[in-house]
Design a protein around this motif. Structure first.
Motif, PDB file in Angstrom:
ATOM      1  N   GLN A  54      91.061  37.684  34.785  1.00 20.58           N
ATOM      2  CA  GLN A  54      90.257  37.220  35.914  1.00 20.58           C
ATOM      3  C   GLN A  54      90.820  35.896  36.416  1.00 20.58           C
ATOM      4  N   LEU A  55      91.023  35.815  37.716  1.00 21.73           N
ATOM      5  CA  LEU A  55      91.574  34.626  38.324  1.00 21.73           C
ATOM      6  C   LEU A  55      90.516  33.532  38.370  1.00 21.73           C
ATOM      7  N   GLN A  56      90.843  32.335  37.849  1.00 26.27           N
ATOM      8  CA  GLN A  56      89.870  31.268  37.769  1.00 26.27           C
ATOM      9  C   GLN A  56      90.547  29.912  37.968  1.00 26.27           C
ATOM     10  N   LEU A  57      89.847  29.029  38.677  1.00 24.35           N
ATOM     11  CA  LEU A  57      90.276  27.644  38.851  1.00 24.35           C
ATOM     12  C   LEU A  57      89.192  26.745  38.271  1.00 24.35           C
ATOM     13  N   VAL A  58      89.600  25.767  37.492  1.00 24.55           N
ATOM     14  CA  VAL A  58      88.635  24.847  36.892  1.00 24.55           C
ATOM     15  C   VAL A  58      89.079  23.415  37.162  1.00 24.55           C
ATOM     16  N   GLU A  59      88.229  22.661  37.845  1.00 25.27           N
ATOM     17  CA  GLU A  59      88.500  21.259  38.108  1.00 25.27           C
ATOM     18  C   GLU A  59      87.934  20.398  36.989  1.00 25.27           C
ATOM     19  N   SER A  60      88.582  19.269  36.736  1.00 24.98           N
ATOM     20  CA  SER A  60      88.091  18.303  35.765  1.00 24.98           C
ATOM     21  C   SER A  60      88.609  16.927  36.143  1.00 24.98           C
ATOM     22  N   GLY A  61      88.062  15.907  35.475  1.00 21.32           N
ATOM     23  CA  GLY A  61      88.540  14.544  35.692  1.00 21.32           C
ATOM     24  C   GLY A  61      87.625  13.691  36.546  1.00 21.32           C
ATOM     25  N   GLY A  62      86.570  14.285  37.076  1.00 26.26           N
ATOM     26  CA  GLY A  62      85.643  13.496  37.866  1.00 26.26           C
ATOM     27  C   GLY A  62      84.844  12.543  37.002  1.00 26.26           C
ATOM     28  N   GLY A  63      84.138  11.629  37.674  1.00 27.00           N
ATOM     29  CA  GLY A  63      83.323  10.673  36.950  1.00 27.00           C
ATOM     30  C   GLY A  63      82.940   9.508  37.819  1.00 27.00           C
TER      31      GLY A  63
END
Length: 121
Positions: A1-10
């Protein structure tokens, strides 16, 4: 399954920096154009920067020129958004998206769920 996950916010103070990551699973980022977006009043989601499958960079808006940069690490299958000199008006949920047509002049087909950036003292 194609998935994009963002991280690093704050939470960051005005003038500070953050680096957001967009990690892909189920596909190879290098085969797609990858863009970073955030909401804009009256515009829905506003495109900020995009990197094409060939590595060309498109800057969509003047408000982040000279402050934000986009890069891709093919080995990690991740695209980054480096944000410097952050301002309170940069506060938003940031989304990454992938375009199957590889060029940043086309629209995006897949979206992540976003990561929140808050710029405040």
């Amino acid at each position: 399954q194609l998935q994009l996950v963002e991280s690093g916010g704050g939470l960051v103070q005005p003038g500070g920096s953050l680096r957001l990551s967009c990690a892909a699973s189920g596909f190879t980022l290098e085969d797609y154009s990858i863009g970073w977006f955030r909401p804009a009043p009256g515009k829905g989601r506003e495109g900020l920067l995009c990197i094409s499958s060939s590595g060309g960079v498109t800057n969509y808006v003047d408000s982040v020129k000279g402050r934000f940069t986009i890069s891709r690490d093919n080995a990690k299958n991740t695209v980054y958004l480096q944000m410097n000199s952050l301002k309170p008006e940069d506060t938003a949920v940031y989304y990454c998206a992938a375009g199957a047509r590889r060029d940043c002049k086309y629209g995006m087909d897949y979206w992540g769920k976003g990561t929140l950036v808050t710029v405040s003292s």
